[in-house]
Design a protein around this motif. Sequence first.
Motif, PDB file in Angstrom:
ATOM      1  N   UNK A   1      20.459 -15.493  35.144  1.00 29.49           N
ATOM      2  CA  UNK A   1      21.340 -15.484  35.767  1.00 29.49           C
ATOM      3  C   UNK A   1      21.920 -13.534  35.996  1.00 29.49           C
ATOM      4  N   UNK A   2      22.728 -13.412  36.156  1.00 27.28           N
ATOM      5  CA  UNK A   2      23.377 -11.816  36.766  1.00 27.28           C
ATOM      6  C   UNK A   2      24.441 -11.965  36.046  1.00 27.28           C
ATOM      7  N   UNK A   3      23.896 -11.083  34.985  1.00 24.02           N
ATOM      8  CA  UNK A   3      25.691 -10.121  34.480  1.00 24.02           C
ATOM      9  C   UNK A   3      26.669  -8.874  35.306  1.00 24.02           C
ATOM     10  N   UNK A   4      27.816  -9.022  35.881  1.00 23.21           N
ATOM     11  CA  UNK A   4      28.133  -8.038  37.304  1.00 23.21           C
ATOM     12  C   UNK A   4      28.645  -7.775  35.406  1.00 23.21           C
ATOM     13  N   UNK A   5      28.564  -6.073  35.357  1.00 20.47           N
ATOM     14  CA  UNK A   5      29.628  -5.584  34.547  1.00 20.47           C
ATOM     15  C   UNK A   5      30.553  -4.829  35.402  1.00 20.47           C
ATOM     16  N   UNK A   6      30.529  -4.523  36.669  1.00 16.28           N
ATOM     17  CA  UNK A   6      31.925  -3.718  37.482  1.00 16.28           C
ATOM     18  C   UNK A   6      31.949  -2.330  37.097  1.00 16.28           C
ATOM     19  N   UNK A   7      32.625  -1.465  36.609  1.00 16.86           N
ATOM     20  CA  UNK A   7      33.038   0.238  36.489  1.00 16.86           C
ATOM     21  C   UNK A   7      32.961   0.481  34.500  1.00 16.86           C
ATOM     22  N   UNK A   8      31.471   1.097  35.320  1.00 17.58           N
ATOM     23  CA  UNK A   8      31.197   1.769  33.462  1.00 17.58           C
ATOM     24  C   UNK A   8      31.066   3.066  33.294  1.00 17.58           C
ATOM     25  N   UNK A   9      30.149   3.064  32.325  1.00 15.01           N
ATOM     26  CA  UNK A   9      29.964   4.944  31.784  1.00 15.01           C
ATOM     27  C   UNK A   9      29.068   4.251  30.842  1.00 15.01           C
ATOM     28  N   UNK A  10      29.496   4.213  29.321  1.00 18.37           N
ATOM     29  CA  UNK A  10      28.766   3.167  28.420  1.00 18.37           C
ATOM     30  C   UNK A  10      29.553   2.490  28.017  1.00 18.37           C
ATOM     31  N   UNK A  11      29.141   1.288  27.449  1.00 16.63           N
ATOM     32  CA  UNK A  11      29.917   0.605  26.888  1.00 16.63           C
ATOM     33  C   UNK A  11      28.893  -1.284  26.154  1.00 16.63           C
ATOM     34  N   UNK A  12      29.606  -1.698  25.174  1.00 19.97           N
ATOM     35  CA  UNK A  12      28.431  -2.765  25.017  1.00 19.97           C
ATOM     36  C   UNK A  12      29.460  -4.392  25.442  1.00 19.97           C
ATOM     37  N   UNK A  13      29.160  -4.980  26.046  1.00 19.87           N
ATOM     38  CA  UNK A  13      29.012  -6.123  26.422  1.00 19.87           C
ATOM     39  C   UNK A  13      28.699  -7.397  26.197  1.00 19.87           C
ATOM     40  N   UNK A  14      29.256  -8.721  25.770  1.00 22.88           N
ATOM     41  CA  UNK A  14      29.092 -10.023  25.413  1.00 22.88           C
ATOM     42  C   UNK A  14      29.555 -11.004  26.496  1.00 22.88           C
ATOM     43  N   UNK A  15      28.593 -11.496  26.758  1.00 24.74           N
ATOM     44  CA  UNK A  15      28.773 -13.377  27.223  1.00 24.74           C
ATOM     45  C   UNK A  15      28.107 -14.415  26.950  1.00 24.74           C
ATOM     46  N   UNK A  16      28.481 -15.453  27.506  1.00 24.78           N
ATOM     47  CA  UNK A  16      28.019 -16.839  26.523  1.00 24.78           C
ATOM     48  C   UNK A  16      27.226 -17.638  27.215  1.00 24.78           C
ATOM     49  N   UNK A  17      26.143 -18.064  26.753  1.00 23.20           N
ATOM     50  CA  UNK A  17      25.504 -19.217  27.652  1.00 23.20           C
ATOM     51  C   UNK A  17      24.406 -19.705  27.039  1.00 23.20           C
ATOM     52  N   UNK A  18      24.751 -20.833  27.494  1.00 18.47           N
ATOM     53  CA  UNK A  18      23.919 -22.443  26.895  1.00 18.47           C
ATOM     54  C   UNK A  18      24.427 -22.988  26.616  1.00 18.47           C
ATOM     55  N   UNK A  19      24.080 -24.374  26.429  1.00 17.46           N
ATOM     56  CA  UNK A  19      25.659 -25.476  25.520  1.00 17.46           C
ATOM     57  C   UNK A  19      26.217 -24.865  24.774  1.00 17.46           C
ATOM     58  N   UNK A  20      27.030 -26.500  24.282  1.00 16.84           N
ATOM     59  CA  UNK A  20      27.740 -26.148  23.063  1.00 16.84           C
ATOM     60  C   UNK A  20      26.356 -27.117  22.382  1.00 16.84           C
TER      61      UNK A  20
END
Length: 134
Positions: A34-53
């Motif tokens: 997929x595509x993760x839309x990070x939005x307005x940033x400068x230098x950041x660390x992002x997290x997101x969940x994928x896959x089944x439980x």
Amino acid sequence: MSIHLESKDLINTQQMEVAVNGPDGATHLILCTGVANLGLIHHETYTFLVGPQISRRQFVGAIASGALSTIQGYARNPTADNDIERGANLVLIDANYDDEAGQVKVNAEVSCSITMTKLSISYNVSILAELPSF
């Protein structure tokens, strides 16, 4: 501190599950993209969940890859005589099991030389799991 993305920030998510005879008892390969839309940033660390439980016991391993897919910046003074270096880098992307969520958590660190008005990353995550047969 990282910024956690919600499912609404993940665009065109797709998941495919394939039966395998893998290492450490793995019976399924789960491919997430997929595509993760990070939005307005400068230098950041992002997290997101994928896959089944899945449970910690069912999780065998995961690997992630990614690439910058949308880069939009804003130059305050485009007519200035001095050159401004503009760039964005996907510094790190990895995937590990998250005990609290019961899913695979992706960590992505992004660095930009200027504040970006819009930045997205395309991701691919492969998860090996020991699940009951189809």
